[in-house]
Enzyme design. Structure first.
Site, PDB file in Angstrom:
ATOM      1  N   GLU A 137       0.827  -1.207   0.000  1.00 36.83           N
ATOM      2  CA  GLU A 137       0.000   0.000   0.000  1.00 36.83           C
ATOM      3  C   GLU A 137       0.868   1.266   0.000  1.00 36.83           C
ATOM      4  O   GLU A 137       0.576   2.228  -0.714  1.00 36.83           O
ATOM      5  CB  GLU A 137      -0.924  -0.001   1.212  1.00 36.83           C
ATOM      6  CG  GLU A 137      -1.926  -1.133   1.250  1.00 36.83           C
ATOM      7  CD  GLU A 137      -2.949  -1.049   0.132  1.00 36.83           C
ATOM      8  OE1 GLU A 137      -3.052   0.004  -0.527  1.00 36.83           O
ATOM      9  OE2 GLU A 137      -3.645  -2.042  -0.106  1.00 36.83           O
ATOM     10  N   HIS A 140       2.185   2.092  -3.413  1.00 34.09           N
ATOM     11  CA  HIS A 140       1.282   2.830  -4.296  1.00 34.09           C
ATOM     12  C   HIS A 140       1.378   4.337  -4.065  1.00 34.09           C
ATOM     13  O   HIS A 140       1.204   5.130  -4.998  1.00 34.09           O
ATOM     14  CB  HIS A 140      -0.168   2.367  -4.083  1.00 34.09           C
ATOM     15  CG  HIS A 140      -0.518   1.109  -4.810  1.00 34.09           C
ATOM     16  ND1 HIS A 140      -0.302   0.939  -6.171  1.00 34.09           N
ATOM     17  CD2 HIS A 140      -1.082  -0.047  -4.375  1.00 34.09           C
ATOM     18  CE1 HIS A 140      -0.722  -0.258  -6.533  1.00 34.09           C
ATOM     19  NE2 HIS A 140      -1.198  -0.876  -5.469  1.00 34.09           N
TER      20      HIS A 140
END
Length: 264
Positions: A137, A140
């Site tokens: 995550e 990203h």
């Protein structure tokens, strides 16, 4: 297991399924996310979004989601704090971590450095797997994927509501518009290239902080298997909706093997 209820958008960020017909429930309102995303082109040329605008929307959207989801302050929070102790930033971006006590198996990161992990994901992942997902995550964000997703989410919301685009610049979002942006953001899709890059980042992130290089591959395999069983609805197709999930897992296994061989 305690009964948990998602109050905010129950979608996913990492590897979403197509949202062309998705109906997302926020409070007492139902949003057709697919219709909203299809309208992006209608306003893209009329709206100017600066990096500061996107950063503000990220911050406000996370604040909205924090206000509409139960935040754990017990065992899950203690575990996350233990795992992330000493992890204060990613490439200079300050990070903050919280746990949503909800039934969905998910996690997401926003461009302001907010990392949100869902308690049901923590239920099924060991520490190595969980840290790899958190790293994915964060990847990203570091790779600017989230910035693009937030921009698209805003454009979708502005198109649907015919608001927020005043004089070609972003205006202050209302409570309902923030909900719309959050829903579209949580329904964002990343490309195959972006997902593979985030997988790589997740593995290296885990290793950097002393966790197993196999965490990324194992978490992908676990989510693929869960998507086939009784927990499929809770998984929300977090990883397994991506057509190359099993290939991604195999690739990360190969990279982990190589890392281990080179670091004996």
């Amino acid at each position: 297991m305690f009964k948990r209820k998602v109050i905010a958008a129950a979608a996913m960020l990492m590897c979403c399924a197509a949202v062309s017909s998705a109906q997302i429930k926020i409070g007492n309102r139902t949003i057709n996310a697919g219709k909203a995303l299809n309208a992006i082109g209608d306003v893209a040329s009329a709206v100017t979004l600066s990096d500061a605008d996107i950063a503000r929307m990220c911050r406000e959207s996370v604040e909205w989601m924090d206000a509409h989801n139960p935040i754990d302050e017990g065992e899950y929070d203690a575990r996350l704090k233990r795992l992330t102790a000493g992890i204060t930033d990613a490439d200079g971006l300050p990070l903050n971590f919280k746990v949503y006590y909800v039934i969905d198996v998910n996690a997401f990161a926003c461009g302001d450095g907010s990392i949100r992990v869902f308690s049901s994901l923590m239920d099924i992942m060991d520490d190595d797997e969980l840290m790899a997902i958190i790293g994915h995550e964060i990847g990203h964000v570091v790779n600017h994927d989230v910035k693009d997703a937030m921009k698209s989410a805003y454009l979708a919301s502005a198109a649907r509501n015919a608001a927020g685009a005043v004089g070609g610049t972003i205006g202050q979002l209302s409570e309902s518009q923030l909900g719309d942006v959050a829903a579209a953001f949580m329904g964002a899709q990343f490309s195959q290239k972006q997902e593979y890059a985030a997988d790589d980042y997740g593995m290296l992130f885990a290793v950097k902080y002393g966790f197993s290089p196999y965490g990324m591959a194992n978490s992908l395999n676990k989510l693929v298997e869960l998507s086939k069983g009784e927990k499929a609805s809770a998984v929300q197709k977090m990883f397994s909706s991506h057509p190359d999930s099993e290939k991604r897992a195999a690739k990360m296994k190969e990279k982990a093997d190589k890392y281990v061989a080179e670091n004996k």
